[in-house]
Every structure is written in structure tokens, then in C-alpha cells.
Design a protein around this motif. Structure first.
Motif, PDB file in Angstrom:
ATOM      1  N   ALA A  19       3.801  31.632  10.678  1.00  0.00           N
ATOM      2  CA  ALA A  19       3.217  32.976  10.716  1.00  0.00           C
ATOM      3  C   ALA A  19       4.318  34.028  10.656  1.00  0.00           C
ATOM      4  CB  ALA A  19       2.384  33.161  11.982  1.00  0.00           C
ATOM      5  N   GLY A  20       5.422  33.783  11.363  1.00  0.00           N
ATOM      6  CA  GLY A  20       6.555  34.709  11.331  1.00  0.00           C
ATOM      7  C   GLY A  20       7.157  34.810   9.941  1.00  0.00           C
ATOM      8  N   ARG A  21       7.324  33.659   9.286  1.00  0.00           N
ATOM      9  CA  ARG A  21       7.890  33.682   7.930  1.00  0.00           C
ATOM     10  C   ARG A  21       6.972  34.421   6.951  1.00  0.00           C
ATOM     11  NH1 ARG A  21       9.580  28.405   9.727  1.00  0.00           N
ATOM     12  NH2 ARG A  21       7.681  27.427   8.929  1.00  0.00           N
ATOM     13  N   GLU A  22       5.669  34.197   7.076  1.00  0.00           N
ATOM     14  CA  GLU A  22       4.713  34.874   6.189  1.00  0.00           C
ATOM     15  C   GLU A  22       4.713  36.382   6.438  1.00  0.00           C
ATOM     16  OE1 GLU A  22       3.036  33.994   3.678  1.00  0.00           O
ATOM     17  OE2 GLU A  22       2.877  31.819   3.732  1.00  0.00           O
ATOM     18  N   ALA A  23       4.755  36.768   7.718  1.00  0.00           N
ATOM     19  CA  ALA A  23       4.760  38.202   8.054  1.00  0.00           C
ATOM     20  C   ALA A  23       6.010  38.882   7.516  1.00  0.00           C
ATOM     21  CB  ALA A  23       4.659  38.374   9.572  1.00  0.00           C
ATOM     22  N   ALA A  24       7.154  38.225   7.666  1.00  0.00           N
ATOM     23  CA  ALA A  24       8.408  38.791   7.172  1.00  0.00           C
ATOM     24  C   ALA A  24       8.366  38.945   5.656  1.00  0.00           C
ATOM     25  CB  ALA A  24       9.579  37.899   7.583  1.00  0.00           C
ATOM     26  N   SER A  25       7.839  37.952   4.963  1.00  0.00           N
ATOM     27  CA  SER A  25       7.764  38.005   3.500  1.00  0.00           C
ATOM     28  C   SER A  25       6.844  39.125   3.031  1.00  0.00           C
ATOM     29  CB  SER A  25       7.274  36.657   2.949  1.00  0.00           C
ATOM     30  OG  SER A  25       8.192  35.625   3.259  1.00  0.00           O
ATOM     31  N   LEU A  26       5.705  39.296   3.715  1.00  0.00           N
ATOM     32  CA  LEU A  26       4.779  40.375   3.363  1.00  0.00           C
ATOM     33  C   LEU A  26       5.419  41.740   3.579  1.00  0.00           C
ATOM     34  CD1 LEU A  26       1.356  39.125   4.810  1.00  0.00           C
ATOM     35  CD2 LEU A  26       1.881  39.585   2.411  1.00  0.00           C
ATOM     36  N   LEU A  27       6.184  41.875   4.657  1.00  0.00           N
ATOM     37  CA  LEU A  27       6.824  43.159   4.951  1.00  0.00           C
ATOM     38  C   LEU A  27       7.918  43.460   3.927  1.00  0.00           C
ATOM     39  CD1 LEU A  27       6.470  45.322   7.210  1.00  0.00           C
ATOM     40  CD2 LEU A  27       8.594  44.447   8.173  1.00  0.00           C
ATOM     41  N   LEU A  28       8.735  42.472   3.602  1.00  0.00           N
ATOM     42  CA  LEU A  28       9.805  42.683   2.623  1.00  0.00           C
ATOM     43  C   LEU A  28       9.241  43.049   1.254  1.00  0.00           C
ATOM     44  CD1 LEU A  28      12.282  39.822   3.559  1.00  0.00           C
ATOM     45  CD2 LEU A  28      12.655  42.283   3.828  1.00  0.00           C
ATOM     46  N   GLU A  29       8.093  42.474   0.928  1.00  0.00           N
ATOM     47  CA  GLU A  29       7.437  42.805  -0.339  1.00  0.00           C
ATOM     48  C   GLU A  29       7.120  44.296  -0.400  1.00  0.00           C
ATOM     49  OE1 GLU A  29       3.099  41.870  -2.210  1.00  0.00           O
ATOM     50  OE2 GLU A  29       4.205  40.136  -1.453  1.00  0.00           O
ATOM     51  N   THR A  75       5.091  31.582  22.466  1.00  0.00           N
ATOM     52  CA  THR A  75       4.492  32.042  21.214  1.00  0.00           C
ATOM     53  C   THR A  75       5.316  33.164  20.598  1.00  0.00           C
ATOM     54  OG1 THR A  75       2.265  31.425  21.914  1.00  0.00           O
ATOM     55  CG2 THR A  75       2.432  33.042  20.153  1.00  0.00           C
ATOM     56  N   SER A  76       5.719  34.131  21.417  1.00  0.00           N
ATOM     57  CA  SER A  76       6.547  35.229  20.925  1.00  0.00           C
ATOM     58  C   SER A  76       7.886  34.718  20.413  1.00  0.00           C
ATOM     59  CB  SER A  76       6.766  36.270  22.030  1.00  0.00           C
ATOM     60  OG  SER A  76       5.564  36.952  22.335  1.00  0.00           O
ATOM     61  N   SER A  77       8.466  33.801  21.155  1.00  0.00           N
ATOM     62  CA  SER A  77       9.755  33.227  20.759  1.00  0.00           C
ATOM     63  C   SER A  77       9.650  32.522  19.408  1.00  0.00           C
ATOM     64  CB  SER A  77      10.233  32.241  21.833  1.00  0.00           C
ATOM     65  OG  SER A  77      11.425  31.607  21.438  1.00  0.00           O
ATOM     66  N   ARG A  78       8.589  31.758  19.212  1.00  0.00           N
ATOM     67  CA  ARG A  78       8.392  31.035  17.953  1.00  0.00           C
ATOM     68  C   ARG A  78       8.139  32.006  16.792  1.00  0.00           C
ATOM     69  NH1 ARG A  78       3.834  26.682  18.859  1.00  0.00           N
ATOM     70  NH2 ARG A  78       4.369  26.185  16.697  1.00  0.00           N
ATOM     71  N   LEU A  79       7.396  33.073  17.074  1.00  0.00           N
ATOM     72  CA  LEU A  79       7.130  34.076  16.043  1.00  0.00           C
ATOM     73  C   LEU A  79       8.428  34.737  15.592  1.00  0.00           C
ATOM     74  CD1 LEU A  79       5.034  35.703  14.384  1.00  0.00           C
ATOM     75  CD2 LEU A  79       4.992  37.343  16.279  1.00  0.00           C
ATOM     76  N   VAL A  80       9.246  35.142  16.559  1.00  0.00           N
ATOM     77  CA  VAL A  80      10.514  35.797  16.245  1.00  0.00           C
ATOM     78  C   VAL A  80      11.447  34.853  15.485  1.00  0.00           C
ATOM     79  CG1 VAL A  80      12.605  36.833  17.225  1.00  0.00           C
ATOM     80  CG2 VAL A  80      10.363  37.440  18.148  1.00  0.00           C
ATOM     81  N   LYS A  81      11.427  33.594  15.843  1.00  0.00           N
ATOM     82  CA  LYS A  81      12.248  32.610  15.125  1.00  0.00           C
ATOM     83  C   LYS A  81      11.875  32.583  13.648  1.00  0.00           C
ATOM     84  CE  LYS A  81      13.361  27.678  14.902  1.00  0.00           C
ATOM     85  NZ  LYS A  81      13.052  26.317  15.425  1.00  0.00           N
ATOM     86  N   GLY A  82      10.576  32.555  13.360  1.00  0.00           N
ATOM     87  CA  GLY A  82      10.128  32.559  11.971  1.00  0.00           C
ATOM     88  C   GLY A  82      10.502  33.839  11.249  1.00  0.00           C
ATOM     89  N   LEU A  83      10.346  34.968  11.922  1.00  0.00           N
ATOM     90  CA  LEU A  83      10.720  36.259  11.337  1.00  0.00           C
ATOM     91  C   LEU A  83      12.204  36.281  10.984  1.00  0.00           C
ATOM     92  CD1 LEU A  83       8.849  38.672  13.790  1.00  0.00           C
ATOM     93  CD2 LEU A  83       8.231  38.245  11.404  1.00  0.00           C
ATOM     94  N   ASP A  84      13.026  35.841  11.933  1.00  0.00           N
ATOM     95  CA  ASP A  84      14.474  35.918  11.761  1.00  0.00           C
ATOM     96  C   ASP A  84      14.964  35.011  10.635  1.00  0.00           C
ATOM     97  OD1 ASP A  84      16.986  37.059  12.734  1.00  0.00           O
ATOM     98  OD2 ASP A  84      17.490  35.013  13.321  1.00  0.00           O
ATOM     99  N   GLU A  85      14.279  33.894  10.416  1.00  0.00           N
ATOM    100  CA  GLU A  85      14.660  32.993   9.323  1.00  0.00           C
ATOM    101  C   GLU A  85      14.646  33.727   7.980  1.00  0.00           C
ATOM    102  OE1 GLU A  85      12.440  29.366   9.109  1.00  0.00           O
ATOM    103  OE2 GLU A  85      12.709  28.943  11.239  1.00  0.00           O
ATOM    104  N   ILE A  86      13.696  34.630   7.819  1.00  0.00           N
ATOM    105  CA  ILE A  86      13.566  35.373   6.562  1.00  0.00           C
ATOM    106  C   ILE A  86      14.426  36.629   6.567  1.00  0.00           C
ATOM    107  CG2 ILE A  86      11.964  36.541   5.004  1.00  0.00           C
ATOM    108  CD1 ILE A  86      11.605  33.481   5.186  1.00  0.00           C
ATOM    109  N   PHE A  87      14.346  37.411   7.640  1.00  0.00           N
ATOM    110  CA  PHE A  87      15.054  38.694   7.668  1.00  0.00           C
ATOM    111  C   PHE A  87      16.574  38.533   7.651  1.00  0.00           C
ATOM    112  CE2 PHE A  87      11.093  40.534   9.775  1.00  0.00           C
ATOM    113  CZ  PHE A  87      10.686  41.166   8.614  1.00  0.00           C
TER     114      PHE A  87
END
Length: 329
Positions: free
Chosen positions: A295-305, A73-85
Motif C-alpha cells: 500500500a505504501g509503494r502504491e501510494a508513493a507511486s500515485l503521488l509521484l505521478e 501498521t504505520s511502520s510498515r506503511l512508511v517502509k513501503g513509502l520510503d522504498e519508492i521515495f
């Protein structure tokens, strides 16, 4: 190492022009830009990150606090985050709490002192001390998996997903359905998924024996022991069991097989999480996929906003899920 002044002299442009090219900020003519980039390429100049941070007041680093860094789960979350960041030039600094709530507060303070541009927290549970620390951050922040009022939150629909899985089992003809959960201090996984189970059983006028509901921890061995307790103490042997994580469900499956029983002929098994491992056990596990990468992609987008000037206000993004039917039911 070359300075901006030396690059300007070699390119026969102003220092301001060099700075604008390096930081991709402000107007620069194509001819001047070409000259500066030519000198940079010829000399191998690399801009100082510390100097850039001082000018922009950004470190280009995001702190991410995870409950257990080794899980899928953590690995998948980080993958989504990294796609955006990664697209925006940000690096991720990971912190592992190993399911220790005190570590969450420690890392919040530490990451703030390191002047990260923002923090994403995937918390094990929510308590008053943690909430107070979050409110004191005063930097861009997003919570994943749990809800904090007044903050940006990315949530999974834990209640409805659990309820849907029970409803699915009932439609398949199962009525004596047991449940393996975790502590209700974890509101999302522990409390809401249990509530979804109980409400679905109640709405279908199905009785729940006390011994059918067991509380474990987040690992396979705990699922095994919880299933063992259910089978040893029940008056009516359940014909199905829902575990709130795939790991718990896999442990329950192993105990059932060790007892010489067949899945799903004797007892059906369902999990939650959509892990890769769930596809490869025998029989493959029916589960809920919570789309953790999304979820990772959404979290990254919210943070960048927030980082890019957005207002700090409460936001809730609920991630869709899907029920994956396999031969364990």
C-alpha cells in the motif's frame, strides 16, 4: 563555500554547464561533465537545497500524516513509502495525529504551508470538514485506507476480507461467531469489516446475538474488555470470535485464557492486520495480512505521478490481502 561561478572557473566550463551537471538536467558532454565532477569531488561541494528548491520549485519533501506513529501498521506503511521515495531523492516528514481527527486538518494546513511537494494521509475517519480541507489543498495528494471522491486512493478490501474470514470459520465448523469492532465512524475498519461479518453470517443463515457484537478501541485492553462483556452477557457462549485488529484479538485471547478456557478448543480467535506480534502469541493468531508495505509503494507511486505532471483525478488502487491460518482456529 564555493559558488557555481567558482566551480565553472576551476573546471574551465560555463556556469550553465555546472548547473546542468548539478541538477542532472540538459545536455552536457562527457568531457565537461568529468571536469565538473572532478572539481566537486576535490572541493567537497554540496549544492544548497534551498537554492535547488527555488530553481526547481520542488522541496523534495513529502508530508505523511499517520493516525498513530507507534503502530506496526504505520511502520510498515512508511517502509513501503520510503522504498519508492528514497530512490527519487525525496525525504519524508511524518506527522502523528494520535487518532485525533482535528489534528489531521491541522497537519494538512501545516504541511501545505511548509511547501511540501505532496501529502499522503492515512486517516482515522472521514468527515465533511476533512474532505473540504483536502479539496482545498491544490497540491498532489493520496489517501490511504479511506476513500475520498475525486482523489487518488489506496484502499484495503476491508469488507471482503472480513467476509472471507467469517466464511473460513464457518467452513471450519464454527457457527456461533462473535465480533469485536471499532466505531463505525471509521468507515473502513469500523463499518465495512462489521458489514462483512454480518453479511457472511446472514448468507449462511446463522443467528447473531446482540451481545456478540461489541465495539472497542484500537488497543489490547479494549479487546480484553469486549471479550469479557461478550462472555458475561451472552445467552449462548460463542465458539469463535473475529476482532477487526490483531491487537483487539490478542486482548480477547488473553481474557479467554484468563477464564481457563482453551483456544481454539473452547473458543477460536481470529484477527485482522497481519502483525508480527500475531505470529508470536500463544497460540499463534489466525489473521488477515493486508500487505501494508505494498500500500505504501502504491501510494508513493500515485503521488509521484502527480508531482511529475500527472493529472489530478480520482484513482483507486485496491491492495490484495491473504488469510494466514494459524493454530488459534
Amino acid at each position: 563555500m564555493l559558488t557555481i561561478k567558482e566551480i565553472a572557473e576551476r573546471a574551465n566550463v560555463s556556469r550553465t554547464t555546472v548547473s546542468r551537471v548539478i541538477n542532472n538536467a540538459g545536455y552536457v558532454s562527457e568531457e565537461a561533465k568529468r571536469k565538473v565532477l572532478k572539481v566537486i569531488e576535490e572541493t567537497g561541494y554540496i549544492p544548497s537545497e534551498n537554492a535547488k528548491s527555488l530553481r526547481t520549485k520542488k522541496t523534495k519533501v513529502i508530508g505523511v500524516i499517520l493516525p498513530k506513529i507507534s503502530t506496526e501498521t504505520s511502520s510498515r506503511l512508511v517502509k513501503g513509502l520510503d522504498e519508492i521515495f528514497a530512490k527519487e531523492g525525496y525525504q519524508i516528514l511524518l506527522a502523528n495525529t494520535n487518532l485525533n481527527p482535528e489534528k489531521e486538518i491541522e497537519y494538512l494546513k501545516l504541511l501545505k504551508s511548509r511547501h511540501v511537494d505532496g501529502i499522503i494521509l492515512s486517516a482515522t475517519n472521514i468527515n465533511q470538514l476533512l474532505v473540504e480541507e483536502i479539496y482545498q489543498l491544490k497540491i498532489p495528494f493520496v489517501m490511504v485506507g479511506q476513500h475520498v471522491s475525486g482523489m487518488a486512493n489506496v484502499l484495503f478490501d476491508d469488507y471482503q476480507a472480513s467476509k472471507d474470514m467469517i466464511q473460513f470459520l464457518i467452513q471450519k465448523g464454527y457457527q456461533n461467531i462473535a465480533f469485536i469492532g471499532v466505531t463505525e465512524e471509521d468507515r473502513s475498519v469500523g463499518y465495512l469489516r462489521k458489514l462483512g461479518y454480518l453479511d457472511a453470517m446472514k448468507e449462511n443463515q446463522l443467528e447473531v446475538e446482540d451481545s456478540w457484537v461489541q465495539t472497542g478501541i484500537f488497543n489490547v485492553d479494549s479487546g480484553y474488555e469486549c471479550m469479557k462483556t461478550i462472555m458475561a452477557t451472552t445467552k449462548r457462549t460463542p465458539d469463535a470470535v473475529l476482532a477487526v485488529t490483531d491487537r483487539l484479538a490478542i486482548g480477547a485471547s488473553q481474557y479467554i485464557k484468563d477464564k481457563g478456557l482453551s483456544i481454539p478448543k473452547d473458543i477460536a480467535v481470529a484477527g485482522m492486520g497481519g502483525s508480527e506480534l500475531a505470529r508470536h502469541i500463544s497460540p499463534p493468531l489466525t489473521t488477515i495480512d493486508f500487505s501494508v508495505e505494498e500500500a505504501g509503494r502504491e501510494a508513493a507511486s500515485l503521488l509521484l505521478e502527480q508531482i511529475n505532471g500527472g493529472k489530478y483525478h480520482e484513482a483507486i488502487k485496491t491492495i490484495k490481502y491473504r488469510l494466514l491460518e494459524r493454530s488459534s482456529i
